[in-house]
Motif scaffolding. Structure first.
Motif, PDB file in Angstrom:
ATOM      1  N   UNK A  86      31.333  60.294  12.267  1.00 45.15           N
ATOM      2  CA  UNK A  86      30.800  59.563  13.417  1.00 45.15           C
ATOM      3  C   UNK A  86      29.288  59.444  13.344  1.00 45.15           C
ATOM      4  N   UNK A  87      28.662  60.560  12.959  1.00 48.97           N
ATOM      5  CA  UNK A  87      27.198  60.551  12.884  1.00 48.97           C
ATOM      6  C   UNK A  87      26.721  59.575  11.817  1.00 48.97           C
ATOM      7  N   UNK A  88      27.438  59.542  10.677  1.00 56.13           N
ATOM      8  CA  UNK A  88      27.057  58.595   9.625  1.00 56.13           C
ATOM      9  C   UNK A  88      27.257  57.145  10.088  1.00 56.13           C
ATOM     10  N   UNK A  89      28.342  56.926  10.830  1.00 59.49           N
ATOM     11  CA  UNK A  89      28.559  55.567  11.354  1.00 59.49           C
ATOM     12  C   UNK A  89      27.418  55.174  12.293  1.00 59.49           C
ATOM     13  N   UNK A  90      27.036  56.142  13.127  1.00 60.55           N
ATOM     14  CA  UNK A  90      25.948  55.857  14.065  1.00 60.55           C
ATOM     15  C   UNK A  90      24.655  55.533  13.313  1.00 60.55           C
ATOM     16  N   UNK A  91      24.365  56.359  12.304  1.00 60.39           N
ATOM     17  CA  UNK A  91      23.094  56.222  11.603  1.00 60.39           C
ATOM     18  C   UNK A  91      23.039  54.977  10.724  1.00 60.39           C
ATOM     19  N   UNK A  92      24.144  54.669  10.074  1.00 60.29           N
ATOM     20  CA  UNK A  92      24.077  53.574   9.102  1.00 60.29           C
ATOM     21  C   UNK A  92      24.541  52.238   9.670  1.00 60.29           C
ATOM     22  N   UNK A  93      25.236  52.248  10.801  1.00 62.91           N
ATOM     23  CA  UNK A  93      25.685  50.963  11.366  1.00 62.91           C
ATOM     24  C   UNK A  93      25.023  50.702  12.715  1.00 62.91           C
ATOM     25  N   UNK A  94      25.234  51.622  13.655  1.00 64.02           N
ATOM     26  CA  UNK A  94      24.764  51.359  15.018  1.00 64.02           C
ATOM     27  C   UNK A  94      23.243  51.214  15.076  1.00 64.02           C
ATOM     28  N   UNK A  95      22.538  52.213  14.539  1.00 66.65           N
ATOM     29  CA  UNK A  95      21.075  52.185  14.626  1.00 66.65           C
ATOM     30  C   UNK A  95      20.480  50.933  13.998  1.00 66.65           C
ATOM     31  N   UNK A  96      20.846  50.587  12.742  1.00 66.73           N
ATOM     32  CA  UNK A  96      20.266  49.363  12.169  1.00 66.73           C
ATOM     33  C   UNK A  96      20.608  48.110  12.965  1.00 66.73           C
ATOM     34  N   UNK A  97      21.814  48.087  13.570  1.00 64.08           N
ATOM     35  CA  UNK A  97      22.203  46.881  14.301  1.00 64.08           C
ATOM     36  C   UNK A  97      21.385  46.672  15.574  1.00 64.08           C
ATOM     37  N   UNK A  98      20.906  47.753  16.184  1.00 70.67           N
ATOM     38  CA  UNK A  98      20.127  47.559  17.418  1.00 70.67           C
ATOM     39  C   UNK A  98      18.632  47.449  17.128  1.00 70.67           C
ATOM     40  N   UNK A  99      18.263  47.564  15.864  1.00 68.27           N
ATOM     41  CA  UNK A  99      16.827  47.560  15.561  1.00 68.27           C
ATOM     42  C   UNK A  99      16.077  46.338  16.099  1.00 68.27           C
ATOM     43  N   UNK A 100      16.641  45.114  15.949  1.00 65.20           N
ATOM     44  CA  UNK A 100      15.897  43.953  16.470  1.00 65.20           C
ATOM     45  C   UNK A 100      15.661  44.052  17.972  1.00 65.20           C
ATOM     46  N   UNK A 101      16.670  44.525  18.715  1.00 65.23           N
ATOM     47  CA  UNK A 101      16.513  44.636  20.170  1.00 65.23           C
ATOM     48  C   UNK A 101      15.553  45.764  20.528  1.00 65.23           C
ATOM     49  N   UNK A 102      15.556  46.806  19.687  1.00 64.66           N
ATOM     50  CA  UNK A 102      14.749  47.983  19.970  1.00 64.66           C
ATOM     51  C   UNK A 102      13.266  47.705  20.139  1.00 64.66           C
ATOM     52  N   UNK A 103      12.713  46.874  19.256  1.00 64.48           N
ATOM     53  CA  UNK A 103      11.270  46.621  19.282  1.00 64.48           C
ATOM     54  C   UNK A 103      10.821  46.187  20.659  1.00 64.48           C
ATOM     55  N   UNK A 104      11.446  45.131  21.162  1.00 62.88           N
ATOM     56  CA  UNK A 104      11.034  44.596  22.456  1.00 62.88           C
ATOM     57  C   UNK A 104      11.386  45.568  23.573  1.00 62.88           C
ATOM     58  N   UNK A 105      12.559  46.188  23.475  1.00 68.21           N
ATOM     59  CA  UNK A 105      12.993  47.134  24.506  1.00 68.21           C
ATOM     60  C   UNK A 105      11.987  48.275  24.671  1.00 68.21           C
ATOM     61  N   UNK A 106      11.622  48.894  23.567  1.00 68.93           N
ATOM     62  CA  UNK A 106      10.685  50.025  23.637  1.00 68.93           C
ATOM     63  C   UNK A 106       9.322  49.569  24.141  1.00 68.93           C
ATOM     64  N   UNK A 107       8.924  48.391  23.701  1.00 69.09           N
ATOM     65  CA  UNK A 107       7.638  47.835  24.131  1.00 69.09           C
ATOM     66  C   UNK A 107       7.614  47.627  25.651  1.00 69.09           C
ATOM     67  N   UNK A 108       8.655  46.964  26.158  1.00 69.96           N
ATOM     68  CA  UNK A 108       8.706  46.671  27.594  1.00 69.96           C
ATOM     69  C   UNK A 108       8.751  47.971  28.398  1.00 69.96           C
ATOM     70  N   UNK A 109       9.595  48.902  27.963  1.00 67.63           N
ATOM     71  CA  UNK A 109       9.707  50.157  28.709  1.00 67.63           C
ATOM     72  C   UNK A 109       8.388  50.933  28.666  1.00 67.63           C
TER      73      UNK A 109
END
Lengths: 279, 337
Positions: B241-264
């Motif tokens: 599960x942790x590998x799935x999170x690290x190699x799939x979930x995290x990279x997939x949200x990366x584009x959204x992350x930039x703006x999200x972290x910036x706004x917050x």
């Protein structure tokens, strides 16, 4: 992720913790709002010894809550309506039309959205003072003054969200209407507005919510007659006592309209926020 | 209702005209001659009200705010501020000198606010991510939970803060009940949470409670785009599960992350409501943030020049930040003019 047994166990643990984290303060508010005053002081009681509706009746007489409600309602509704009306026009231009200065205009809107109220508070205060000196028009403590200041945050947000919505509507819809001879404005009114209605309502509700919760401008630019809920609730705390049960009852009453609005438009709000703010 | 509310979001995004059916064709030119003269005025007519308002409520005040930093504005000449004497950089020199008490307070406030921002945004992101990951799977009650998690975000900010103020406020309040009586964390001591050093932590907790649903909302939307087959393939390959999170979930949200972290980060850095409702017009000195400090200087000690100078520095910092934000939100060539 794949639903293995471990995943399900982990899910139950994490979601339970998150639920408690969200629920405990909400439970404290609601349960306190149903307690008599004598049970509110001292050690916090998780299970009320006595349940009473009297805080919900007393809140209206201890402080002029109805008046604050009315003030908040007038200011918030006006700021929302003005912002959304102005924003619909500007957002349509940004989403659909090409013109010189478009980039500069959208950049201004986008960046002012990031600036905090504290940067505008003192200058607006001084401008209001100058207007009073010159024309005698009293903006400090007036509805108009607050409506204007509330637009500093509702307007850029509305423009930005709505241009995201409009951009997601297929161009063919308007083109079809324009072939029928409606012209651009006709297409906007007859085709775009009805299609974008859920989005427009969601933006309006969100503007309403942010204005309803505003504290900073209200703390400087209201007076006794125009005080909004965000400051009015302070009156339940006197020098010697805090009527916590009434304060919590008032909090529930004040939250219900925005909470209901939020839940009703939640679906469209999420769509708009993720399209408009976080692409 | 198990059908995801977020689907409509992705659908709306998906239907965004990625392919212009006829890119070269002038718009509005089907079956009728292009109406050039009208088209050139229309956009300006449409943005005119917004442009006027932008100038009145944003640009004008911002320029005036810069001017205030260079004049000597006090309680005495407040009503006659047009005649306030020009003092050049005096306000900056007086107030922001790192050797002076006020200057030290300012720089430590900036440092504290940065630390505050990192902690609040970091924890909000982690909680939001946890909620988003586990609510992306299908189970009964999912729709209700999703709405429930958004409640702190939808409540008026002052209501959430008042609730926490009550829980923190009394030594016998709910927070000490849990920490001291249930978990025996501080021995027999019942800490005061809204005074001194503790107040900084209390303020962080309140802000995380209000902010994390936003991270949850945005990350949920981002996770909707991950096709389930990717996880299935990874699971077949024996990924944990942790590998799935690290190699799939995290990279997939990366584009959204930039703006999200910036706004917050910007929201948190500018935070005013939480300390104002929690502590009143002047925060404990261990918990003073930038916006409340400017407020205290301007409307507490009536030192508007100093407040103005601090505002100008804040303006510059936010301007730089918003340049980054705009780069992230507006991809290059997004609007071709």
């Amino acid at each position: 992720m794949i639903e293995t047994r471990n995943f399900r166990i982990l899910r139950n643990v994490v979601l339970t913790v998150l639920c408690l984290w969200v629920a405990i303060p909400l439970y404290v508010v609601v349960s306190t709002s149903l307690k008599p005053l004598k049970d509110v002081a001292g050690l916090f009681q998780w299970i009320p010894r006595e349940i009473t509706a009297s805080p919900y009746l007393d809140i209206w007489t201890t402080v002029p809550l109805a008046k604050y409600f009315q003030n908040s309602l007038i200011i918030t509704v006006c700021a929302t309506l003005c912002s959304v009306t102005v924003a619909v026009l500007a957002a349509y231009a940004i989403a659909r039309l090409q013109f010189k200065g478009k980039r500069a205009f959208s950049l201004t809107v986008l960046s002012t959205q990031m600036f905090p109220g504290i940067l505008f508070l003192l200058p607006l205060y001084l401008i209001f003072t100058q207007i009073r000196n010159l024309t005698g028009l009293q903006l400090q403590g007036s509805y108009l003054g607050l409506i204007i200041t509330y637009m500093t945050f509702t307007l850029p947000f509305a423009i930005w969200m709505l241009s995201g919505y409009f951009a997601s509507i297929p161009k063919e819809l308007e083109e079809a209407s324009m072939i029928d001879g409606t012209g651009r404005m006709g297409a906007l009114i007859r085709v775009i507005l009805p299609v974008a209605k859920p989005g427009i309502i969601a933006v309006a509700v969100y503007s309403f919510i942010s204005a309803w919760g505003e504290v900073l401008f209200a703390s400087v630019l209201t007076n006794e007659a125009t005080k909004t809920l965000s400051l009015g609730l302070k009156a339940y705390a006197s020098e010697s006592d805090v009527f916590w049960n009434q304060l919590m009852a008032a909090s529930v009453v004040v939250s219900l309209p925005v909470l209901i609005g939020f839940i009703l438009v939640q679906k469209h709000l999420v769509a708009g926020l993720s399209a408009g703010a976080v692409k | 209702m198990s059908h995801s509310a977020l689907d409509s979001g992705t659908a709306a995004k998906g239907s965004k005209p990625a392919i212009d059916p006829a890119p070269g064709r002038p718009r509005g030119a089907i079956g009728q001659p292009p109406r050039k003269p009208r088209r050139s005025f229309l956009p300006y007519g449409l943005i005119l009200p917004a442009a006027i308002l932008e100038i009145l409520i944003h640009i004008g005040p911002m320029l005036l705010g810069i001017w205030i930093a260079f004049i000597s504005l006090t309680q005495l000449n407040l009503t006659n501020w047009l005649n306030a004497p020009f003092v050049g950089l005096q306000n900056f020199v007086n107030g922001l000198n790192p050797e002076s008490t006020i200057g030290q307070a300012f720089f430590s406030t900036v440092g504290r606010t940065l630390g505050y921002t990192v902690l609040v945004v970091g924890f909000s992101w982690i909680l939001g991510m946890a909620g988003a990951v586990f609510l992306s799977s299908n189970f009964k009650g999912r729709a209700i939970l999703r709405t429930f998690f958004l409640v702190p975000y939808a409540l008026p900010a002052y209501v959430g803060t008042i609730a926490w103020a009550f829980m923190f406020n009394q030594r016998d309040g709910a927070v000490n009940q849990i920490l001291v009586d249930t978990f025996h964390l501080f021995g027999d001591e019942r800490p005061f949470w809204l005074l001194g050093q503790n107040s900084f932590g209390a303020m962080i907790v309140v802000n995380i409670w209000q902010l994390w649903p936003f991270a949850f909302l945005m990350l949920m939307a981002a996770l909707q785009n991950v096709p389930h087959e990717v996880y299935e393939a990874a699971a077949i390959d024996g990924a944990t599960l942790w590998q799935q999170f690290r190699t799939i979930t995290l990279p997939m949200v990366r584009p959204a992350n930039g703006v999200l972290l910036m706004v917050m980060s910007l929201w948190t850095f500018n935070q005013f409501n939480v300390p104002f409702v929690l502590f009143g017009a002047s925060s404990p000195k261990e918990a003073t943030l930038v916006s409340p400090l400017i407020y205290q200087n301007s409307f507490g000690s009536w030192n508007f020049g100093l407040g103005g100078a601090m505002s100008v520095l804040l303006l510059i910092a936010l301007f730089i930040a918003s340049v980054f934000y705009i780069r992230m939100v507006l991809p290059k060539g997004a609007d071709n003019d």
